[in-house]
Design a protein around this motif. Structure first.
Motif, short mmCIF file in Angstrom:
data_model
loop_
_atom_site.label_atom_id
_atom_site.label_comp_id
_atom_site.label_asym_id
_atom_site.label_seq_id
_atom_site.Cartn_x
_atom_site.Cartn_y
_atom_site.Cartn_z
N UNK A 169 -11.89 15.96 -34.90
CA UNK A 169 -11.50 17.22 -35.51
C UNK A 169 -12.26 18.39 -34.91
N UNK A 170 -13.54 18.19 -34.62
CA UNK A 170 -14.38 19.26 -34.09
C UNK A 170 -14.13 19.53 -32.61
N UNK A 171 -13.52 18.58 -31.91
CA UNK A 171 -13.29 18.75 -30.46
C UNK A 171 -11.81 18.83 -30.12
N UNK A 172 -10.96 19.04 -31.11
CA UNK A 172 -9.53 19.11 -30.84
C UNK A 172 -8.96 17.82 -30.31
N UNK A 173 -9.57 16.70 -30.70
CA UNK A 173 -9.09 15.39 -30.27
C UNK A 173 -9.62 14.94 -28.93
N UNK A 174 -10.37 15.81 -28.24
CA UNK A 174 -10.84 15.50 -26.88
C UNK A 174 -11.98 14.49 -26.88
N UNK A 175 -12.88 14.61 -27.84
CA UNK A 175 -14.10 13.81 -27.84
C UNK A 175 -15.24 14.56 -27.20
N UNK A 176 -16.40 13.94 -27.16
CA UNK A 176 -17.61 14.59 -26.63
C UNK A 176 -17.90 14.13 -25.22
N UNK A 177 -18.46 15.04 -24.43
CA UNK A 177 -18.79 14.69 -23.04
C UNK A 177 -20.01 13.78 -22.94
N UNK A 178 -20.97 13.95 -23.85
CA UNK A 178 -22.21 13.17 -23.81
C UNK A 178 -22.54 12.65 -25.20
N UNK A 210 -27.74 2.39 -31.81
CA UNK A 210 -27.10 1.14 -31.44
C UNK A 210 -26.21 0.59 -32.54
N UNK A 211 -25.83 -0.69 -32.41
CA UNK A 211 -25.04 -1.37 -33.43
C UNK A 211 -23.72 -0.69 -33.72
N UNK A 212 -23.42 -0.53 -35.00
CA UNK A 212 -22.16 0.08 -35.43
C UNK A 212 -22.07 1.55 -35.01
N UNK A 213 -23.20 2.22 -34.93
CA UNK A 213 -23.19 3.62 -34.51
C UNK A 213 -22.71 3.75 -33.07
N UNK A 214 -23.15 2.83 -32.21
CA UNK A 214 -22.63 2.81 -30.84
C UNK A 214 -21.13 2.58 -30.83
N UNK A 215 -20.66 1.67 -31.66
CA UNK A 215 -19.23 1.37 -31.71
C UNK A 215 -18.42 2.62 -32.06
N UNK A 266 -15.84 5.35 -29.45
CA UNK A 266 -14.51 5.81 -29.84
C UNK A 266 -14.43 7.34 -29.81
N UNK A 267 -15.58 7.99 -29.87
CA UNK A 267 -15.62 9.45 -29.96
C UNK A 267 -15.89 10.11 -28.62
N UNK A 268 -15.99 9.33 -27.54
CA UNK A 268 -16.36 9.89 -26.25
C UNK A 268 -15.14 10.35 -25.48
N UNK A 269 -15.31 11.39 -24.69
CA UNK A 269 -14.22 11.98 -23.93
C UNK A 269 -14.02 11.28 -22.59
N UNK A 270 -12.91 11.59 -21.96
CA UNK A 270 -12.63 11.13 -20.59
C UNK A 270 -13.78 11.55 -19.68
#
Length: 327
Positions: A204-213, A219-224, A228-232
């Motif tokens: 929602x905060x990135x217009x569906x793009x995801x984050x660059x970094x 780790x663990x579930x937070x990494x998972x 899913x939230x990372x950009x191209x």
């Protein structure tokens, strides 16, 4: 002469295994310096060291502690870059003591703009964040960075440094109080993982793009969630496993989403490429002088270290805990 040190007598929780002992004043050998500590930053690795779960596993009894500030009281043969009386910061396992011996290459001039307690917290967490964001991720102004555990030691450093680099910072925290700290440090968006869905909020905060970094010390579930939230062409920094679970990284997702998974092990630079640590310290000293970087610390008495580490282990602390050593 003797001095006091906190010694782990066995593996276990800090409050159960740490004992305050008197020991002979340590003498520096060739290439080493002795520091009379004035402030010792407490870190999650100290908890792991006490538990016997850190990547370096000293046999009990041993002294934990990985970073400090103090005054040089003695130098060994061959040391010419550091002198008695210098105010310094340093990093090495074994500094949770009134007097500690470190290799001369592991100490840096203490930033004049910071108090001893603030300076003590500048080495491990801030250099890890600096190396991760600037060297490993090549962060650019205008990019968006997701920082998990953003109110912790290394996470809070990453928030400040990412904001200083001109990035937009999305901070993940575990409570409202921790969210307030993240905002003070420069976060543009705060996600409370206890009530918000990380992936949905990031999209929602990135217009569906995801984050660059992604800067992830959890780790663990937070990494998972982070992958899913990372950009191209994003860069996902693996900094640690404070959540307790070491994740498996599915190569098919890395391929399909076309992002990089990058390890950040700052300690290796001390032996593999120490010039990087000098560069990082110089940059952090300059940022401190300009007021951009200032660790948010809570001081605790040296006598209360075990209880403070137990609070750190429980995840209820905000910012950095620093043990203050009385003269």
């Amino acid at each position: 002469m003797t001095s006091r040190a906190w010694q782990a007598t066995a593996y276990g929780e800090p409050g159960e295994v740490l004992e305050l002992v008197e020991r002979e004043l340590p003498e520096p050998g060739p290439g080493e310096v002795r520091i009379r500590t004035t402030a010792i930053a407490l870190n999650f690795p100290d908890v792991l060291l006490c538990r016997g779960q850190y990547q370096v596993r000293p046999e009990p009894p041993f002294v934990p502690g990985v970073e400090c500030c103090g005054v040089v009281t003695a130098v060994g043969a061959g040391v010419d870059a550091v002198a008695v009386g210098d105010r310094v910061v340093g990093s090495l396992i074994g500094v949770l003591a009134e007097e500690a011996v470190l290799p001369a290459g592991s100490v840096f001039p203490a930033p004049p703009a910071l108090t001893d307690a603030e300076a003590a917290a500048l080495t491990v967490g801030y250099q890890t964040a600096w190396v991760g964001l600037n060297r490993r991720a090549a962060l650019q102004a205008g990019e968006t960075v997701l920082v998990t555990a953003a109110s912790g030691g290394v996470g809070s450093a990453a928030v400040q440094l990412a904001a200083a680099a001109g990035a937009r910072v999305i901070a993940v925290v575990g409570s409202a109080a921790k969210g307030e700290l993240a905002r003070r440090l420069g976060a543009d968006v705060v996600i409370d993982r206890s009530s918000d869905d990380i992936v949905e909020r990031v999209k929602a905060e990135t217009g569906g793009r995801g984050v660059e970094v992604v800067f992830d010390p959890v780790g663990g579930d937070t990494y998972a969630a982070a992958q899913k939230a990372i950009a191209f062409e994003g860069r996902l920094l693996v900094v640690g496993f404070a959540g307790g679970d070491i994740q498996q990284i599915p190569a098919n997702i890395v391929l399909v989403k076309n992002f990089s998974v990058v390890g950040v092990h700052w300690g290796l630079y001390m032996s593999k490429n120490p010039a990087v640590t000098r560069e990082a310290h110089a940059a952090l000293t300059e940022l401190a002088a300009s007021g951009v970087v200032r660790p948010e610390v809570t001081e605790v008495p040296f006598a209360e270290v075990p209880e403070a580490l137990d609070r750190l282990a429980a995840g209820v602390t905000v910012g950095r805990l620093v043990a203050v050593v009385e003269p």
